[in-house]
Structures are given as structure tokens and as C-alpha cells.
Design an enzyme around this catalytic site. Structure first.
Site, PDB file in Angstrom:
ATOM      1  N   ASP A   1     -42.292 -42.821  29.553  1.00 19.68           N
ATOM      2  CA  ASP A   1     -41.395 -41.961  28.749  1.00 19.68           C
ATOM      3  C   ASP A   1     -41.650 -40.688  28.460  1.00 19.68           C
ATOM      4  O   ASP A   1     -43.076 -40.242  28.525  1.00 19.68           O
ATOM      5  CB  ASP A   1     -40.715 -42.623  27.203  1.00 19.68           C
ATOM      6  CG  ASP A   1     -39.788 -41.706  26.709  1.00 19.68           C
ATOM      7  OD1 ASP A   1     -38.924 -41.577  27.028  1.00 19.68           O
ATOM      8  OD2 ASP A   1     -40.340 -41.486  25.436  1.00 19.68           O
TER       9      ASP A   1
ATOM     10  N   ASP B   1     -40.003 -37.521  26.401  1.00 22.19           N
ATOM     11  CA  ASP B   1     -39.842 -37.091  25.022  1.00 22.19           C
ATOM     12  C   ASP B   1     -40.581 -37.978  23.935  1.00 22.19           C
ATOM     13  O   ASP B   1     -40.083 -39.046  24.010  1.00 22.19           O
ATOM     14  CB  ASP B   1     -38.490 -36.520  24.804  1.00 22.19           C
ATOM     15  CG  ASP B   1     -37.963 -35.553  25.529  1.00 22.19           C
ATOM     16  OD1 ASP B   1     -38.498 -34.682  26.145  1.00 22.19           O
ATOM     17  OD2 ASP B   1     -36.724 -35.605  26.038  1.00 22.19           O
TER      18      ASP B   1
ATOM     19  N   CYS C   1     -24.010 -46.015  32.947  1.00 28.67           N
ATOM     20  CA  CYS C   1     -24.515 -46.349  34.176  1.00 28.67           C
ATOM     21  C   CYS C   1     -25.872 -47.199  33.922  1.00 28.67           C
ATOM     22  O   CYS C   1     -25.899 -47.754  32.880  1.00 28.67           O
ATOM     23  CB  CYS C   1     -25.223 -44.834  34.645  1.00 28.67           C
ATOM     24  SG  CYS C   1     -26.484 -44.427  33.349  1.00 28.67           S
TER      25      CYS C   1
HETATM   26 ZN    ZN Z   1     -27.735 -42.821  34.290  1.00 26.40          ZN
END
Ligand code: ZN
Length: 642
Positions: free
Chosen positions: A255, A257, A355
Site C-alpha cells: 500500500d 499512503d 469499480c
Molecule cells: Zn477503481
């Protein structure tokens, strides 16, 4: 594509001692001339014609090729006359070039899936050339290439680079797929012509399409004795072959941040990007340990209109520049620009959607897995939030939660990480050294387990039970035995329903019921289990649905694990002991992280010394004692575990 051109005119001045009379392409690399390695690689990927452009000591190369009549591939040595640079050499044999061809430099050691590279070049866009690019560990003194999101090359940045300017870490690796007609404009040009210095930048100016193929595969120039020795070491260790993308790769997904850089909410400018301590060194260790390092990051700031794609690229350029200063690089950076909630001023409505790439969705991970041929079972994801951990779980990766950034306290999703560490450097140390050592040390324990049995791991709070449980599960899985870990914390009561003492805090009756069901299962068992939110101190009943197969090994870990183990008919019982001072520090740290004051944290530690510790100690009787020293489990010797 059937034709390859090898630029074999180099003298190899810096290799004089090793070469003697020979020209550079015949340098011995681990018992075989480099040129032969290249030709055999080409042949293995179906190339049937190789043009070798020779000039310096051309006869040596011609003789050598003649002596290798058993190569069974059409090899032609062409003398390109006076040295005219890499592109000049190719132009001098223009009439012999196929419509499309591959260019290889005679001083690179490479092990690249050429079929895949050629496919990338020929599919889709009609590029003048496709360049194999890769990050390196010294971008600050390399010629760099910039590509856009679609892989189109948009700029070349030759060394030296202006101070304080952030660039992506992508270097031209000297392997190209080319279209012959794209070279037409330079046919009548005389003098030195180099691909990197002249042709490619001029192609961009003319508006020709150049594409970058960003690959982590092995390709290095062998211009010095030190580099040749390094290549030899890599050949012997298997590193060269392992990096080829038709072999399965190990990866660490990171990851961004809160894991790599300091968490500032909605970071949207390079100035705000600050790398966390030790991260460069940690990523360099992953690079050296043969892990593909891939960043997967949700960047809803794009959908919200708070940060442009261009600025995001600048932020990532800064990240790659800072990592490059520490000799570290990442193999891929993938971001999700979407956001599901509408209603932000200036938002980009096309990106406002549900999404599958936004974590905890696995779209970003899945695309890298496919691209790099990644073996999920030997790959990891390290992140600071529950969405990272859930994404890892769904994607079938080992997960590590770090205590930087959100430290998992977002509690957005009810999910337990496989492992917890303070920060990325410690997580990486565990991935590279700790986890293999831990699994190895658990082998004698696993050897006594049979499919379908139950294991109970008790001990004081923060003694390392869950780490042992996860490692035991990983070890069993690697031996083909599926295994499920259940934490007794899931049966912690919510704050309002608690009474004094360990049992006052736990719903032990329901846990015992669950254990009895697991113990007596006959075929597949469907079980609803609770979850517990640490921060809010609330219990969520039937939060998760679990399927347990009859031959799964079920590992129950937690402070009351041994106490409830009697609900199973043949429990394997273990007690994890730990130095009390170390445990005290871990408990304090845990509560401080949750936002408690030092006084409150100390009070709870002292309270538990009276109302929990003696009770847990008492449960240890007749359990096998385990302790962990430097990620190695020491199993108390008794008649069962020798
Ligand atoms: Zn996405």
C-alpha cells in the site's frame, strides 16, 4: 518476428584482461561466450535469422559462428565498416532488415521472455519501436525514460538530471522491437548515430509512436569484470532464470499512503509526500531477495478532482527518486482513480463509479498477478488499513498490517491480518527472514498433527499466539493441509455487556458450542462466527460465515483457548510464554495506538496483572510450552514433541 540483429562491434576496453585477443561479444560468461547465450535464447523463442553486425576483430566472431554449425539457425555476420554508433550500424545494413526485427546489444546478458515482448510490440498500436525498460538501483545517474499511463513514451531525460527535479525510475535496457520503415528518415544521414542519444528522441519529435515495455526480467550489460562476476553469481543462484516471466514470480504488494509515506489525508501534491523511516532500505532488501515490488494504491483524489493524473505522476516520480537515492526501486505502481460516492465539488463524473480495482477489490492485484505471472501463495501484501487486509485475503496473499498510518484502526472492514508489525522495515524483515525461520521451527509441531484435528494455542495477551497460529497455518498449507485460524477475541463481549475477570469479558459458552460443533463435524460445517471491533469495543454477532471441511486443521488461539479446549475430544494444547517486560511494552503500545493515554494504558496493564494473568497461567497446565526467540519457536521437550 523472426529476425534479430545483434550489435557486436564493441571492443571491450574495460574487459581487456579477461578478453585477451577476443572481441567483447565473445566474453566468457560462466563458461559460455555471451554471444552464444544470446543466439541460443533467440533460437529458443523461434527466431530463425540472426544478423550479427561485426567490425572490431570481425574474423574471430565469424570463425566462432562457423565453428558452431550445430546451432541450426541462420546466422550471418555482416561487417558494418567504420563504427557509426548503434543506429548507424543498423542503418548500414538497412536492405537486409526484415519489416520488423529485434535489436540486441552484444554486451548484454539477458534472460527475457522474448515471445511476450514481441507480442506486446505487435499487438494493438502500430509502434515505430518498443523499448524494454526497467527500473534500476541508481536512477540518479542514469538516462531515464518517461511513459504515460498507456505505455507510450513521452520523454527522454538524459543524465545529468537537474537538481530537485523528480523523474520516474525507468531506464532503457537496450532491447528493442523495431519497424524498418520507421528508420527511413535517417537512411541518408552520415556520421555517428545512436539509438538512445539520437534516433529515439528524434522519433518523438517527428511524432512517431514509441512504446515502453516495463519488465522486471534479467537484462544487464557486462562491460566490466565486476559486472561479469555478478552475472555469474546470479546465473549460479538461479536468479537470472527465475526473473523470466514464464517462471512464477514472488511479489510483495505495498500500500502507499501510511505504509510507504506518511499518511496525510488526501495527499495531492509532491510537497506533502514524505517517505517513512527505513522504507528505502526495506524495499532494497526486497529487490535483492527476488521479490517483485508492486505498489497498489487507492487514489480517490483523482475522481474527486483534488489531484490531476499529471500531479499524481509527479508524486510517484518523487517517490521513485527518493527510493532511488537509497538504491531501491519498485517494479510497478498501480492506482485506482475511482471513488464510489458522488457529490464532491469539481469531481470527475466518469470516475465516480463502483469499480473492482478499488481496494478491498482485487482488480489492481489481479492485473499484476496476470502480468508478472505471480504465485499468490508465496506473495504478500503489506498495508495499514482494513481495506488492504481484506484485499489481500480476497486475493489469496499473505497479509501484514503495519502500525504506521491508520494502523488498522479504520475498522471499516471486519478482517484479521495474518501478521502485525510496527512498520514496513519490520514487516520486510519478517517476510525475508522471520517467516521462513518461524515455519521451519514449527515443523516438529506440525509433524504431530493430522488432518481434521484441533489445535489450541493459549497464553497471555500480546504473547505472540496469533503469529504462531498464522505461521502454523501457512506451514500446514505448504504441506497440502488446509487450516483455519480462529481467535477467541471474536468471542469478547461488547463493553456494555462485560463483567469482571477474563470470563466476564468473554462469551465462553458460545465459543465452547462452536468448538463442539467443529469437533464433531461430519463433512462440511457451516458456521457463523462473531467479530470484535477493538476500537469501539463492540461485538458483532454472526459477522462472518465460515466453511470448515472435515479434514481442515482448526487452530484456536487466544487467552481463553486452553480454557475452552476441553470442548474438543482430542485437543493439541500449547501455551506461549514470553518475557513479562517485553509483554508489558507490547500491551502499552497496543493501547497507546488505540488512542489511550499512558496512564490509562498502564492502568489496564496493571489491572490485567491481577484479574487475567494468574487465570491464564493456570490454564497452561498439561500444555506444551512454546516460546519465540527471534522468530524461532522453541518447543518444550516432552514425550510428544521431541
Ligand atoms: Zn477503481
Amino acid at each position: 518476428m523472426r529476425q534479430a540483429v545483434i550489435l557486436a562491434g564493441g571492443k571491450g576496453t574495460r574487459l581487456q584482461n579477461r578478453l585477451g585477443d577476443l572481441p567483447k561479444p565473445l566474453i566468457d560468461v560462466c563458461g559460455k561466450p555471451l554471444l552464444e547465450r544470446q543466439i541460443l535464447l533467440l533460437k529458443s523463442y523461434g527466431f530463425d535469422q540472426v544478423l550479427i553486425l561485426v567490425s572490431y576483430r570481425a574474423d574471430y566472431i565469424k570463425d566462432y559462428c562457423r565453428s558452431r554449425s550445430n546451432w541450426d539457425i541462420d546466422v550471418q555476420c555482416l561487417d558494418d565498416g567504420e563504427p557509426r554508433g548503434t543506429a548507424g550500424a543498423i542503418l548500414s545494413v538497412f536492405n537486409q532488415l526484415a519489416v520488423e526485427f529485434l535489436v540486441m546489444y552484444g554486451d548484454t546478458m539477458l534472460q527475457v521472455d522474448l515471445a511476450r515482448f514481441v507480442r506486446f510490440h505487435t499487438q494493438g498500436m502500430d509502434a515505430a519501436a518498443t523499448l524494454l525498460l526497467h527500473p534500476n538501483d541508481h536512477p540518479q545517474d542514469s538516462d531515464l525514460v518517461e511513459v504515460d499511463e498507456s505505455g507510450k513514451i513521452i520523454a527522454f531525460h538524459p543524465y545529468p538530471h537537474p537538481d530537485g527535479y523528480y523523474l520516474p525510475n525507468l531506464v532503457n535496457a537496450a532491447l528493442y522491437c523495431m519497424r524498418r520503415d520507421a528508420l527511413e528518415p535517417w537512411r541518408s544521414r552520415t556520421g555517428m548515430l545512436d539509438f538512445g542519444k539520437n534516433i529515439f528522441p528524434e522519433m518523438l519529435e517527428l511524432g512517431l509512436l514509441l512504446r515502453g515495455y516495463n519488465s522486471p526480467e534479467y537484462i544487464k550489460d557486462v562491460g566490466t569484470p565486476e559486472r561479469i562476476d555478478k552475472v555469474c553469481v546470479d546465473l549460479v543462484s538461479g536468479r537470472v532464470d527465475m526473473a523470466r516471466l514464464d517462471h512464477e514470480q514472488m511479489a510483495v504488494f505495498l500500500d502507499r499512503d501510511g505504509t510507504i509515506n506518511k499518511e496525510v489525508r488526501h495527499l495531492n501534491s509532491p510537497e506533502q509526500f514524505e517517505i517513512l523511516p527505513g522504507v528505502g532500505d526495506a524495499i532494497r532488501r526486497l529487490n535483492h531477495a527476488n521479490y517483485r515490488v508492486c505498489i497498489v494504491t487507492n487514489q480517490p483524489v483523482i475522481a474527486r478532482g483534488e489531484c490531476s493524473v499529471e500531479t499524481l505522476r509527479q508524486i510517484h516520480n518523487k517517490m521513485e527518486t527518493l527510493l532511488g537515492h537509497e538504491g531501491a526501486y519498485v517494479d510497478r505502481i498501480i492506482y485506482c482513480p475511482h471513488h464510489p460516492d458522488r457529490g464532491f465539488e469539481g469531481e470527475i463524473s466518469d470516475l465516480k463509479c463502483e469499480c473492482c480495482c478499488r481496494k478491498p477489490g482485487t482488480g489492481m492485484i489481479d492485473s499484476v498477478v496476470a502480468e508478472f505471472n505471480i504465485a499468490r501463495s508465496s506473495s504478500w501484501l503489506v498495508g495499514d488499513s482494513s481495506s488492504d487486509i481484506l484485499a489481500a485475503k480476497r486475493a489469496g496473499l499473505h497479509s501484514i498490517l503495519v502500525e504506521t498510518g491508520y494502523a488498522g484502526l479504520d475498522e471499516k472492514y471486519l478482517v484479521t491480518p495474518d501478521y502485525n508489525f510496527a512498520d514496513l522495515p519490520r514487516a520486510v524483515n519478517f517476510i525475508i527472514e522471520g517467516h521462513p525461520r518461524l515455519m521451519e521451527s514449527l515443523e516438529p509441531l506440525a509433524a504431530n498433527l493430522k488432518a481434521g484435528e484441533m489445535v489450541f494455542i493459549g497464553g497471555q495477551s500480546r504473547s505472540g499466539k496469533s503469529m504462531i497460529a498464522s505461521a502454523l497455518r501457512d506451514l500446514l498449507r505448504s504441506q497440502g493441509i488446509n487450516s483455519v485460524v480462529l481467535s477467541t477475541d471474536r468471542w469478547l463481549r461488547g463493553e456494555s455487556k462485560r463483567s469482571d475477570g477474563v470470563l466476564g469479558r468473554h462469551d465462553d459458552d458460545h465459543l465452547r458450542d462452536a468448538i463442539a460443533k467443529i469437533d464433531t463435524r461430519n463433512g462440511t460445517l457451516s458456521l457463523n462466527i462473531n467479530a470484535y471491533r477493538k476500537l469501539k469495543r463492540e461485538q458483532i454477532v454472526d459477522a462472518e460465515h465460515l466453511r470448515i471441511e472435515s479434514d481442515d486443521v482448526v487452530i484456536v488461539e487466544g487467552v481463553i483457548a486452553l480454557y475452552v479446549s476441553g470442548a474438543a475430544s482430542r485437543p493439541h494444547r500449547f501455551y506461549v510464554s514470553i518475557d513479562e517486560e517485553e509483554r508489558r511494552q507490547r500491551v502499552l503500545r497496543e493501547y497507546l495506538l488505540r488512542g489511550w493515554s499512558e496512564t490509562e494504558a498502564t492502568a489496564i496493564y496493571e489491572n490485567r496483572l491481577i484479574d487475567e494473568v494468574p487465570w491464564v497461567n493456570a490454564s497452561a497446565s498439561s500444555a506444551v510450552n512454546l516460546s519465540v526467540v527471534d522468530h524461532k519457536v522453541i518447543i518444550e521437550r516432552n514425550h510428544d514433541y521431541k
